[in-house]
Design an enzyme around this catalytic site. Structure first.
Site, short mmCIF file in Angstrom:
data_model
loop_
_atom_site.label_atom_id
_atom_site.label_comp_id
_atom_site.label_asym_id
_atom_site.label_seq_id
_atom_site.Cartn_x
_atom_site.Cartn_y
_atom_site.Cartn_z
N CYS A 1 0.83 -1.06 -0.25
CA CYS A 1 0.04 -0.20 -0.24
C CYS A 1 0.76 1.47 0.08
CB CYS A 1 -0.40 0.57 1.07
SG CYS A 1 -2.15 -1.27 1.28
N1 COA Z 1 -19.15 -9.06 9.69
C1 COA Z 1 -19.30 -9.33 11.14
N2 COA Z 1 -18.57 -9.57 11.69
C2 COA Z 1 -17.41 -9.67 11.40
C3 COA Z 1 -16.74 -9.22 10.33
C4 COA Z 1 -17.94 -8.95 9.19
N3 COA Z 1 -17.25 -8.89 7.95
N4 COA Z 1 -15.35 -9.60 10.84
C5 COA Z 1 -15.30 -9.55 11.28
N5 COA Z 1 -15.86 -10.63 12.20
C6 COA Z 1 -16.66 -9.79 13.22
C7 COA Z 1 -15.09 -11.09 14.46
O1 COA Z 1 -15.16 -12.01 14.06
C8 COA Z 1 -15.18 -10.78 15.42
O2 COA Z 1 -15.80 -11.25 16.62
P1 COA Z 1 -15.17 -11.19 18.18
O3 COA Z 1 -15.31 -10.14 18.75
O4 COA Z 1 -17.26 -12.53 17.55
O5 COA Z 1 -14.19 -12.42 17.55
C9 COA Z 1 -15.96 -8.70 15.22
O6 COA Z 1 -16.69 -9.31 14.60
C10 COA Z 1 -14.23 -8.05 16.18
O7 COA Z 1 -13.87 -8.32 14.40
P2 COA Z 1 -12.27 -7.51 13.89
O8 COA Z 1 -11.45 -8.47 13.30
O9 COA Z 1 -11.60 -7.36 15.44
O10 COA Z 1 -13.01 -6.30 13.58
P3 COA Z 1 -12.32 -4.99 13.79
O11 COA Z 1 -12.51 -3.93 14.37
O12 COA Z 1 -10.39 -4.88 13.67
O13 COA Z 1 -12.50 -4.89 12.39
C11 COA Z 1 -10.98 -4.56 10.33
C12 COA Z 1 -11.47 -5.47 11.51
C13 COA Z 1 -10.19 -5.10 9.07
C14 COA Z 1 -11.38 -3.49 9.02
C15 COA Z 1 -9.89 -3.30 10.81
O14 COA Z 1 -8.87 -4.30 11.74
C16 COA Z 1 -8.78 -3.00 9.97
O15 COA Z 1 -9.54 -2.40 9.14
N6 COA Z 1 -7.62 -2.42 10.43
C17 COA Z 1 -6.60 -1.67 9.86
C18 COA Z 1 -6.63 -2.88 8.65
C19 COA Z 1 -5.64 -1.64 7.62
O16 COA Z 1 -5.13 -0.71 7.52
N7 COA Z 1 -4.78 -2.52 6.24
C20 COA Z 1 -3.88 -2.05 6.16
C21 COA Z 1 -4.10 -3.00 5.15
S1 COA Z 1 -3.05 -2.64 3.81
#
Ligand code: COA
Length: 373
Positions: free
Chosen positions: A156
């Protein structure tokens, strides 16, 4: 050493767009079918059932509302969940070359330059469609450009790493008019089968033109006051697709050959690193965060950008200060911060300062401080 400017930006966007509701509907159908197909193993405790996706989660956790893709039919087909691509012959331009040329032409128009004036092409993106010949050399040929060209990949952060390389080349006289282009076809690396990943990315291509300030032909270009890069190894964002896969003794899981991440850890670890890099970079240039009119940040997660901007500014940023495009585009990898820059630069006055900043796998972070002429 010559002072450099970004004299033009360009953007190519696919025709196909997918809303969260459409994406969730197709993955819900696919997941229900997968769970039914694996019912016996799930009941025997050999496999975990797959969780259903949620539209509400996507918006709340990421801020993404839609994305553009090269082929919505394939992505939304529950039996396929990936784009269809026509296999092209060696005598036709590759798809990354085609979209690069479209974005570069837009950037050159804005810069008041002709394709034949370009003498350096850097294709900087997360995924390249082949090992060689370099896509950049194909783009150079398609443009009718002279000089030299090469591909680079810092995930990225590819755009800002490419901009630093181009600025260095132009400043030292190795090129007179360089383009950095980011053909991000992320739908090729997105795992549309798992709810954790299916919503994250979108396709787009951006380009910037870099040339000496002294020869810039247009008004309102952006002087490059400085660039700063940083990297620190992390396994939290990986894609293990590569040319050695076929030689490895143990076959890999299919999901290892696509984008995967530990999003929570990325969020927690990357935000402070980015805020520190921007703050240090401004200090090195003798500037205060309060002087920044705009932050064109990498577009992966809305809360992440709000936190980074708040840490840098010492107060919450207004929508004008850290513009958001990820609601419409999702994460377009290295193109994201450049889309924000392309879309949100016209209102800046001469002398206004901004920072273009990307971050992602590696970890890698790049900062480019710009002043409107
Ligand atoms: N729909 C519903 N629930 C979901 C889900 C979805 N699509 N994806 C995950 N969940 C659930 C998980 O299972 C978890 O459940 P639990 O608490 O019972 O274990 C909960 O929601 C939280 O999941 P998590 O993965 O911790 O969510 P988050 O709040 O961290 O959001 C991202 C996920 C990916 C959106 C976020 O972490 C993010 O954007 N991080 C930065 C990533 C980034 O910048 N990456 C760079 C790439 S270039």
């Amino acid at each position: 050493m010559q002072d450099c400017v970004i004299s033009g930006t360009g953007l190519w966007v696919p025709n196909d767009r997918i809303s969260n509701a459409e994406l969730v509907a197709s993955l819900t159908a696919a997941t229900e079918r997968w769970n039914l197909e694996h019912k016996a193993e799930i009941e025997a405790g050999v496999r975990e059932p797959r969780d259903l996706p949620s539209e509400r989660f996507i918006v709340k956790a990421s801020g993404v509302e839609s994305r553009y893709v090269i082929d919505r039919r394939g992505v939304l087909d529950p039996e396929r969940l990936r784009p269809h691509l026509r296999t092209r012959g060696e005598d036709e331009p590759g798809i990354q070359c085609e979209i690069s040329v479209a974005a570069i032409r837009g950037a050159l128009d804005r810069a008041g330059r002709r394709p034949e004036e370009v003498d350096a092409v850097l294709v900087a993106c997360s995924n390249l469609q082949r090992a060689y010949p370099a896509v950049a050399i194909e783009v150079q040929d398609a443009l009718g450009a002279s000089g030299w060209a090469y591909d680079l990949n810092v995930a990225c952060s590819s755009a800002t790493f490419g901009i630093q390389a181009a600025v260095d080349a132009v400043a030292r006289g190795h090129a007179r008019c360089a383009v950095v282009v980011n053909p991000e076809l992320t739908s090729g690396h997105t795992n549309f089968e798992l709810r954790d990943y299916h919503f994250i990315f979108g396709d787009a291509c951006t380009a910037v033109v870099i040339e000496p300030a002294a020869t810039c032909a247009v008004e309102g270009a952006f002087e490059v006051l400085g660039t700063r890069l940083a990297t620190r190894f992390s396994n939290n964002i990986r894609n293990d697709f590569g040319f050695l896969n076929r030689c490895e003794d143990e076959p890999r899981e299919p999901h290892e050959l696509l984008f995967r991440q530990n999003g929570r850890k990325v969020f927690r670890e990357v935000c402070p690193m980015v805020a520190e890099l921007i703050t240090d970079h401004l200090r090195e240039l003798g500037l205060e965060p309060s002087q920044l009119k705009r932050m064109w940040l990498h577009q992966a997660n809305l809360a992440m950008n709000q936190l980074i901007a708040k840490t840098v500014l010492g107060r919450p940023a207004g929508p004008d200060e850290a513009p958001v495009i990820l609601d419409e585009f999702a994460n377009t990898s290295s193109a994201g911060s450049v889309i924000a820059f392309h879309r949100h630069q016209g209102d800046l006055a001469p002398g206004d300062l901004g920072v273009l900043c990307s971050f992602g796998a590696g970890y890698s972070i790049g900062s480019v401080v710009l002043r409107r002429r």
